[in-house]
Enzyme design. Structure first.
Site, short mmCIF file in Angstrom:
data_model
loop_
_atom_site.label_atom_id
_atom_site.label_comp_id
_atom_site.label_asym_id
_atom_site.label_seq_id
_atom_site.Cartn_x
_atom_site.Cartn_y
_atom_site.Cartn_z
N HIS A 1 -7.68 -5.86 0.31
CA HIS A 1 -6.44 -5.09 0.38
C HIS A 1 -5.62 -5.47 1.60
O HIS A 1 -6.11 -5.51 2.72
CB HIS A 1 -6.81 -3.60 0.46
CG HIS A 1 -5.65 -2.67 0.47
ND1 HIS A 1 -4.90 -2.39 -0.64
CD2 HIS A 1 -5.12 -1.91 1.47
CE1 HIS A 1 -3.96 -1.51 -0.34
NE2 HIS A 1 -4.06 -1.21 0.93
N GLU B 1 -9.44 -5.72 -3.94
CA GLU B 1 -8.73 -4.67 -3.20
C GLU B 1 -9.68 -3.76 -2.42
O GLU B 1 -9.48 -3.49 -1.24
CB GLU B 1 -7.92 -3.81 -4.18
CG GLU B 1 -6.72 -4.49 -4.77
CD GLU B 1 -5.49 -4.41 -3.88
OE1 GLU B 1 -5.61 -3.91 -2.75
OE2 GLU B 1 -4.42 -4.86 -4.32
N SER C 1 0.83 -1.20 0.00
CA SER C 1 0.00 0.00 0.00
C SER C 1 0.87 1.26 0.00
O SER C 1 1.69 1.42 -0.90
CB SER C 1 -0.96 -0.04 1.19
OG SER C 1 -1.99 0.91 1.05
#
Length: 478
Positions: free
Chosen positions: A418, A320, A195
């Site tokens: 995610h 995600e 991320s």
């Protein structure tokens, strides 16, 4: 931790005192730059030169951040303390010797607003020993302290917007100069991030003078795309200053601003909608194309061929965006027009065509699920592919994977969301409740961890090289 004994090793001008136990050596809280406080607040990191004996037996501080309650299914850790004096790193090695082991430097994620180099789910000594690698985890500034763009309001002295990224680079320079004394190979450094950590690593492709600090990258949900233009960053700064009452140019007031106020106001000026945050012009913190710390867009850097000898692995999770819906941060999409408006943030000229293609591929979904699928691809998957294609065209090697493992929790409600792949990549599911008792998860963790360690050692991630139009490897998919 098991019982540990002190150990001292010599590196350049300093002697570092760490700890040794049956699982290896660890050196904690090593300062790699001067404390970013007082007049150094909101400034690029300044080098620090250690001399004499440096105590590295205790964790330092993580960066200031808002602390949010986490659900019971989230990965567990021991936690961490925060202070502005946070420019330190933690180092784990099987032995501080002349082993010249592969070095893995991990950049934590957290939306550019949170994260820490300690106190999380990862068993760092276990990973370093199992892989016979040296693991380095730096803390760096996040939020407004790390990424608020101040040049337009405060002048050239504050020209570098990406202080958190510069912190990471300062940590890499420390690694380059010192890691050999801790059993690592300074010429074999792999950067790994998820991320915002991966976005930070990706941004290095747009920075001059850093190519020799690392050899390859492993990017999880953070391709070389999420770059904020200067006008957008300046508008966010104006809102921030208005709400804090700091006048442009008043650097004294900026230095005296309570950190609690900084954290409170940054929450008020940032967008919470995932699409709004990540679309062009989005109100969020991230890497700014400021011309000072970031000289060019990372994709332009890749296209130039400057990094053609640096290998890239980039991965994404199949679902995600599901995480933001699971946390209740995304509203329900009520009708088709609202869905088209969400898509138009990214594709203002052809939103209808984008939705039609999605409906043909995934028929029968509700509007919210279409938005989730679109955002998962527009923010993560598609830019990851674009990163690899740009690198490949310039003569570089790239590899891709999609992580599709879905935990059985609440009948799979969370999807392959995610961040789910990061513990698998490090092969560490001990503190991940969603994976407990799942034999498939154990197998996937073994495979992905082996891929990372082989990649760090030889540049081969045990994945096929990326080819346009060829399906990428799916981990955990049915």
């Amino acid at each position: 931790m098991t019982d540990a004994n002190p150990i001292e090793i010599r590196s350049r001008e300093a002697t570092y005192r760490g700890l040794r136990d049956a699982r290896g050596d660890r050196f904690l809280g090593i300062r790699y730059a001067e404390a970013p406080v007082g007049q150094r607040r909101f400034k690029p990191p300044e080098p620090v030169e250690h001399q004499g004996l440096v105590d590295a037996t205790r964790y330092g501080f993580a960066p200031p951040q808002a602390r949010r309650p986490m659900p019971a299914w989230a990965p567990k850790g021991e936690g961490f303390e925060t202070e502005e004096d946070c420019l330190n790193l933690n180092l784990y090695t099987p032995a501080a010797d002349n082993g010249r082991r592969p070095v893995i430097v991990h950049a934590f994620g957290g939306g550019f607003q949170s994260g820490a180099a300690q106190g999380g789910w990862l068993d760092e000594p276990g990973f370093a020993r199992r892989g016979d690698v040296v693991l380095v985890r730096p803390n760096m500034r996040v939020g407004a302290l790390g990424f608020l763009h101040l040049a337009d309001a405060f002048g050239a002295e504050y020209a570098a917007a990406n202080r958190g990224m510069l912190d990471f680079i300062a940590a890499l320079r420390w690694v380059r100069e010192n890691i050999a004394a801790f059993g690592g190979d300074p010429d074999n450094v792999t950067l790994v991030g998820m991320s915002s950590g991966a976005f930070t690593i990706s941004a290095l492709f747009g920075v001059d003078g850093v190519a020799d600090l690392y050899r390859r990258v492993w990017l999880m949900s953070g391709p070389a795309s999420r770059i904020i233009d200067r006008d957008t960053a300046a508008a966010l700064t104006r809102d921030f200053l208005d709400q804090t009452g700091v006048r442009p140019g008043d650097s004294g007031a900026l230095e005296m601003l309570p950190v609690e106020t900084i954290l409170k106001v940054q929450e008020q000026v940032l967008a919470t909608h995932l699409g709004e945050r990540n679309a062009p012009g989005g109100r969020t913190f991230g890497i700014v194309l400021d011309g000072a710390s970031l000289q060019r867009h990372p994709l332009e850097g890749l296209a130039s061929g400057r990094f053609h000898d640096h290998a890239i692995v980039t991965g994404w999770t199949r679902d995600e965006a599901r995480m933001w819906y699971a946390f209740g941060m995304m509203p329900t999409v009520r009708d088709r027009q609202a869905l088209l408006s969400s898509i138009a943030r990214f594709h203002p000229m052809d939103a209808e065509q984008q939705l039609a293609a999605l409906e043909q591929e995934l028929p029968g979904l509700i509007y919210t699920r279409y938005e989730e699928a679109f955002l998962s691809r527009a923010i993560y998957r598609d830019p990851a592919i674009r990163t690899l294609e740009t690198h490949r065209t310039a003569g570089g090697r790239g590899f891709a994977y999609e992580f599709a493992w879905v935990p059985t929790f609440e009948n799979g409600r969370l999807g392959a969301a995610h961040g789910f792949d990061e513990p698998f990549v490090f092969g560490d599911l001990e503190r991940v409740p969603l994976a407990q008792g799942d034999e498939v998860a154990v197998r996937l963790a073994r495979e992905l961890s082996a891929a990372l360690l082989t990649y760090a050692r030889s540049g081969n991630p045990l994945l096929p090289g990326y080819e346009p139009g060829v399906a990428v490897v799916s981990f955990g998919g049915i």
